[in-house]
Write a protein that holds these residues in place. Structure first.
Motif: not given
Length: 222
Positions: A88-89, A98-106, A116-117
């Motif tokens: 996400p942006l 706050c609003f640090l990077q987070e990425l989802e892997v499926q 990934v946080v």
């Protein structure tokens, strides 16, 4: 039980080194215009096992570049999608935890493999690898400076106590001419061969995130 695709299990089970090579985009090299990124994912012998394509729009790529949202679809050599990476942006500043990077892997697409946080730290790039239940599994810690100065840049993969190093994600420096005139990315991922195949998939997502956060607008080591 986790519905791991057979092709993912077979290809990843024996891999302890993954090479990610960004494809050269002629239009981007000549005009400096961001185009959708395309990657080859290879084994340690240089054989392509996956192909990845970034999906987003022109606005995101050119105005939000390093912090842009994206979906990266990873397919095997038959064209079957086996991994989906969603980012996400979010803002990108070490001064605002706050609003640090987070990425989802499926993997397979539609089934969570992990996350990934980004962890807040005023000096070092830090990330946590989580499983599908958002339980912490591994840490990734980068260097104080990601400018490699004519050498590789290593992000160490560590146990949760951050004491022992079990692998690394490396940004390879491949020379002045290649990097300045094509701005391509070349990464290597080294992990234990017996690491869960789902976490290996998440590590690929981490590599894409590190590329955009730290190397998207750089001269890659100069």
């Amino acid at each position: 039980t986790f519905p791991t695709p057979t092709i993912l299990f077979i290809l990843f089970k024996q891999l302890d080194r993954i090479i990610i090579h960004q494809q050269v985009e002629l239009l981007e090299a000549i005009l400096g215009t961001e185009t959708s990124s395309k990657y080859e994912i290879k084994n340690h012998l240089g054989q392509r096992v996956y192909f990845a394509v970034e999906e987003n729009d022109c606005f995101d790529r050119n105005l939000c570049s390093p912090i842009r949202s994206f979906t990266i679809r990873i397919a095997d050599n038959t064209g079957r999608e086996v991994i989906t990476v969603n980012r996400p942006l979010r803002c990108n500043s070490c001064w605002f935890p706050c609003f640090l990077q987070e990425l989802e892997v499926q993997s397979p697409p539609g089934t969570i493999a992990g996350y990934v946080v980004q962890n807040w730290d005023p000096f070092l790039p830090k990330f946590t690898i989580q499983n599908e239940s958002k339980e912490d599994v591994l840490k990734i810690i980068g260097p104080y400076a990601t400018c490699g100065c004519f050498e590789d840049v290593d992000f160490e993969v560590k146990a949760l106590n951050e004491m022992s190093t079990i692998g690394k994600i490396s940004k390879y420096w491949s020379g002045f001419v290649n990097n300045v005139f094509t701005n391509t990315a070349n990464f290597g991922i080294q992990v234990p061969v017996d690491l869960d195949v789902r976490i290996k998939a998440v590590m690929i997502g981490a590599c894409f995130l590190i590329d955009l956060m730290f190397f998207e607008n750089s001269l890659d080591g100069l």
